[in-house]
Design an enzyme around this catalytic site. Structure first.
Site, PDB file in Angstrom:
ATOM      1  N   GLN A 108     120.763   6.700  66.114  1.00  0.00           N
ATOM      2  CA  GLN A 108     120.067   8.175  65.708  1.00  0.00           C
ATOM      3  C   GLN A 108     118.825   8.082  65.185  1.00  0.00           C
ATOM      4  OE1 GLN A 108     122.593  10.700  65.910  1.00  0.00           O
ATOM      5  NE2 GLN A 108     121.012  12.092  65.473  1.00  0.00           N
ATOM      6  N   GLY A 109     118.044   9.061  65.657  1.00  0.00           N
ATOM      7  CA  GLY A 109     116.897   9.221  65.235  1.00  0.00           C
ATOM      8  C   GLY A 109     116.410  10.526  64.897  1.00  0.00           C
ATOM      9  N   GLY A 159     117.276  12.878  67.903  1.00  0.00           N
ATOM     10  CA  GLY A 159     118.737  12.900  68.009  1.00  0.00           C
ATOM     11  C   GLY A 159     119.347  11.662  68.346  1.00  0.00           C
ATOM     12  N   VAL A 212     120.927   8.624  70.694  1.00  0.00           N
ATOM     13  CA  VAL A 212     120.737   7.843  72.037  1.00  0.00           C
ATOM     14  C   VAL A 212     121.957   7.277  72.259  1.00  0.00           C
ATOM     15  CG1 VAL A 212     119.049   6.038  72.818  1.00  0.00           C
ATOM     16  CG2 VAL A 212     118.368   7.361  71.100  1.00  0.00           C
ATOM     17  N   LYS A 256     118.167   9.770  75.584  1.00  0.00           N
ATOM     18  CA  LYS A 256     117.759  10.195  74.344  1.00  0.00           C
ATOM     19  C   LYS A 256     118.255  11.824  74.447  1.00  0.00           C
ATOM     20  CE  LYS A 256     114.098   9.138  72.061  1.00  0.00           C
ATOM     21  NZ  LYS A 256     112.401   9.098  71.653  1.00  0.00           N
ATOM     22  N   ASP A 296     103.791   6.714  65.167  1.00  0.00           N
ATOM     23  CA  ASP A 296     104.929   6.542  64.398  1.00  0.00           C
ATOM     24  C   ASP A 296     105.359   5.281  64.879  1.00  0.00           C
ATOM     25  OD1 ASP A 296     107.107   7.161  62.867  1.00  0.00           O
ATOM     26  OD2 ASP A 296     108.322   8.208  64.527  1.00  0.00           O
TER      27      ASP A 296
END
Length: 853
Positions: free
Chosen positions: A543-544, A547, A549, A563, A660
């Site tokens: 989870q990122g 949302g 994956v 994703k 990032d």
């Protein structure tokens, strides 16, 4: 009288001395006895996982594996006083028996014990020393020991540590991770599952599960000696006769030919928190059983026999079964029931026979060749049993079959090759999805009479469709060129109101045209639902900020990572479109590949190549897994990240700043090669642009450079700063954002700088890689890492210089200056009156919007 008095005194004195001695002896005995009882209690009350010839277990004692995953001991089943020795899951609510020793010879009382004999074999005996079960190993040796492992495997070792017997080589009815179901074609030796007779009787039942390696490997369930269920051929990734396998076998399932005559099937769980195993039921059904996420109960996720069509040969030779039809059986085209009356009564096992002889048969009988045979195509079917395999390519497979008079059908499947059949076509089944195409050989007269007309009509339709499509395509491109700049104002990334927005409009629009986003495949949402088993929790990879994956398998067997934009995510259409635009046309071995996308209603999904080893942080910050990352692997990962950044900054046609870069955004393939992922925050620079400003600061605390976090300025040097943090994390095995050193409030950067100033940088190195052979190279990496995280962007080297430093092309490195953020970052203050739209306090969450100074 005096004499008598002396005797009395003497006796009294002697008695007193004896009493005192007895008291001393009694006290010492009590103490010794208490110590002995303590040792005995400790030995028996403390959970043990190993037996020896002098340490055995008696009913109801148990062995417990080191991690408390499994127990071995005596048990009884419902409504029975019989006692068995078995292995079961230790969690009370999940205590399912997965292996039984004396399954055909139970004890009838609770006097049993499990021990190791003088010759080194495991024994199950009753109170009268009668043997009820033995490991019966001829190579066993005296002084052996038996240990219950956390994998559920009971192993017997001699005094040199060599394994002489193990329970997974003699399974009962359960198939666990790392277990092997095998057949040796040279010796005929097999390792198979055998069913219980009933849920209350674990003795050997009628059904067995094993591998049939002849020609093309297949899995079989046999009822006695007769086939009962068949998986279909193995194509290197799945069994093609199991249409649900794409969503069922998601955890490293594989069939291996060890080149020594043995073919075996095995599987591993990528997520160790998921408990999963397969059980062969007394009815002959293979069932996948798993513990639902965060629930203490077993659920059946998949079964082999869902309908009568799954039973081997239900429709007989040349018959095909379709569970969606009534009746379920029919003859193949060009065939008719062998016994019409039996078919009318629903007895289909007699099968079908050919209506019209093939060309070879006609030539042999009458000498007249007649018209050549043809093939009728069946789609999405389970191909028949007894396939022959050849080296013919796809185009030549049918030609090869047509030249062979005995060939009556063929199929070509990627990963397998050319399959052909010369005997009866048995165990055919029609699927709604999956399966393969099968070409049935028919006499010319059995082919469609209107075939030629259909061909003409089909060709006309195809040509007309292509012409219309070409015209539509060019019209769409013409409209697109005029609309893309206006559309980019709505969906392309911009920092509204600042200087970067002008760049987006003037330069990014042209770049988008060159990227040709329309060439990126648009996938159907229903296919992604099927590929991920409706986004099942068992398929969730992580989870990122974007949302969740999920792992999935496309119909052709290709593994993908999907994703899915969460509706609750602060990231939205901008990040979604940005990621597609940025990486749809950049390709590099150290960048994750975007395979396609899906936009349907509120659903927005990105489809990537699947990385089986997940992300770098999964390995690097796990005390056990990071042991597998030796220095050679870590340095290879560092170089891979550097090469990926160099491509983004210098070598790709679009200069890209990632913004990032962190351990969770570095994915690892099957060989632990690093691939940079997650380009939702990336920005494209013009050829003459070196720096940009933004009010919209994005990234993750602990990885953001100071000029970016505090002032909104970003450049290539922002990524270099993040790379430096990553480098120090890889060397130390510690996470920057959750670093703890004694009671000091230091970040990892602060700790590294302190050790550098104290000339004690070796203290930073992870103990798992503290090899004297690599000290110089590791110290150089730390030095380079500190150069990358210097406070001023102009002091940091470019990524190309970093790679030269790491490879020692630049021999002499300048001394680093003090990095920023020596203390832990708790939050970033803001002078803006606008509220924060999202905040982050951990490495796992990405900051999407913060108003910078």
């Amino acid at each position: 009288m005096a004499y008598a008095s002396k005797i009395y005194i003497s006796i009294f004195t002697t008695a007193t001395i004896i009493q005192e001695v007895m008291e001393i002896i009694s006290l010492k005995s009590v103490i010794a006895l208490l110590l002995l009882l303590s040792v005995i209690c400790f030995g028996f009350c403390t959970a043990i996982d190993t037996m020896t010839s002098t340490r055995f277990i008696e009913d109801p004692e148990t062995l417990v594996s080191n991690g408390s995953a499994f127990k071995l001991g005596f048990f009884s089943l419902a409504d029975s006083t019989n006692r068995y020795v078995g292995i079961w899951y230790s969690t009370p609510s999940l205590s399912t028996v997965i292996w039984v020793a004396n399954r055909d010879k139970p004890l009838n009382d609770s006097s049993g014990l499990v021990t190791i004999s003088e010759d080194g074999n495991l024994l199950v005996m009753n109170g009268q020393k009668e043997i009820f079960w033995s490991s019966n190993v001829s190579t066993a040796a005296p002084n052996s020991s038996a240990q219950l492992l956390d994998s559920g495997n009971l192993v017997l070792r001699d005094n040199s540590g060599r394994i002489t017997w193990e329970s997974i080589q003699h399974p009962s009815h359960s198939f666990l991770p790392k277990m092997k179901i095998s057949t040796n074609t040279h010796t005929g030796e097999k390792v198979v599952l055998t069913s219980w007779k009933s849920p209350s009787d674990p003795s050997i039942g009628s059904f067995s599960l094993g591998m049939n390696p002849l020609n093309i490997p297949q899995a079989f369930v046999w009822n006695g000696s007769h086939p009962y269920w068949r998986s279909g051929p193995w194509n290197g990734q799945i069994f093609i006769g199991m249409p649900d396998m794409n969503s069922v076998y998601l955890n490293g399932f594989q069939v291996v030919d060890d080149k020594e005559g043995s073919v075996y099937a095995t599987f591993t769980m990528l997520n160790s928190s998921i408990l999963l195993y397969y059980v062969l039921t007394p009815q002959g059904t293979l069932a996948e059983t798993y513990r639902e996420y965060e629930k203490e109960e077993w659920r059946v996720y998949w079964r082999s026999n869902k309908s009568e069509c799954d039973v081997y040969g239900t429709c007989g030779a040349f018959g095909i079964c379709n569970s969606g039809n009534s009746p379920i059986c029919c003859c193949l085209r060009g065939y008719k029931p062998k016994y019409t009356e039996e078919w009318s009564r629903g007895n289909w096992t007699s099968g079908c026979v050919r209506k019209t002889p093939l060309q070879c048969e006609r030539t042999n009988s009458s000498g007249q060749q007649g018209k050549i045979d043809g093939f009728f195509r069946l789609t999405t079917v389970k191909v028949p049993d007894y396939a022959d395999w050849s080296l013919a390519h796809e185009d030549g497979c049918g030609e090869e079959c047509l030249k062979n008079c005995s060939c009556i059908a063929y199929s070509y499947y990627s990963g397998i090759g050319c399959m052909s059949w010369s005997g009866s076509l048995i165990d055919l089944q029609k699927f709604t999805k999956g399966g393969a195409d099968l070409y049935i050989r028919l006499a010319h007269s059995e082919l469609d009479k209107k075939r030629d007309m259909k061909v003409i009509i089909s060709v006309t339709i195809v040509i007309g469709t292509i012409a219309i499509a070409i015209c539509t395509y060019f019209l769409w491109r013409w409209i697109g060129r005029h609309a893309v700049k206006e559309k980019s104002k709505e969906i392309l990334p911009s920092d509204r109101g600042d200087a970067y927005q002008n760049y987006d409009m003037n330069m990014l629009g042209d770049n988008v045209n060159r990227v040709k986003l329309e060439e990126l495949p648009l996938l159907d949402f229903e296919k992604l639902v099927a590929a991920t088993n409706n986004f099942h929790e068992a398929n969730k990879l992580g989870q990122g900020g974007f949302g969740p994956v999920y792992r999935g398998n496309l119909p052709g067997g290709q593994e993908i990572a999907v994703k899915r934009l969460s509706r609750a995510s602060a990231q939205g259409q901008e990040e979604f479109m940005n990621e597609m635009i940025v990486i749809s046309k950049i390709q590099h071995r150290n960048l994750v590949r975007l395979l396609g996308f899906c936009i349907e209603g509120d659903e927005k999904l990105l489809i990537y190549e699947y990385m089986p080893n997940k992300s770098l942080d999964v390995f690097l910050f796990d005390p056990l897994k990071r042991e597998s990352l030796d220095w050679r692997r870590r340095f290879s990962i560092i170089e891979g990240i550097g090469r990926g950044l160099l491509y983004l900054h210098r070598d790709s046609r679009l200069r890209i700043i990632h913004r990032d870069l962190k351990a969770s955004n570095i994915l690892l393939d099957e060989d632990l090669n690093a691939k940079i992922s997650d380009f939702g925050m990336a920005r494209i620079f013009g050829s003459n642009q070196d720096q940009a400003n933004t009010k919209r600061v994005v990234g993750t605390y602990g990885y953001m450079s100071p000029e970016y976090a505090m002032g909104g300025q970003f450049s290539e040097k922002s990524d270099v700063f993040s790379f430096g943090v990553l480098l120090l994390e890889i060397v130390s095995g510690r996470r920057n954002t959750s670093f703890q050193y004694d009671d000091q409030d230091l970040s990892l950067l602060g700790y590294a700088w302190t050790l550098w100033c104290e000339h004690n940088i070796q203290e930073l190195i992870d103990g798992a890689i503290a090899d004297a052979c690599f000290q110089e190279e590791i110290s150089r990496c730390i030095h380079v890492g500190l150069l990358c995280v210097q406070e001023s962007a102009k002091d940091r080297p470019s990524i190309s210089t970093v790679l030269s430093m790491l490879s020692s092309e630049i021999a002499h490195l300048p001394p680093p200056k003090q990095p920023p953020f020596l203390e832990k970052q708790i939050a970033i203050d803001t002078e803006s009156s606008q509220p924060r739209q999202n905040e982050s306090s951990s490495n796992q969450v990405t900051v999407t919007i913060i108003q910078g100074r």
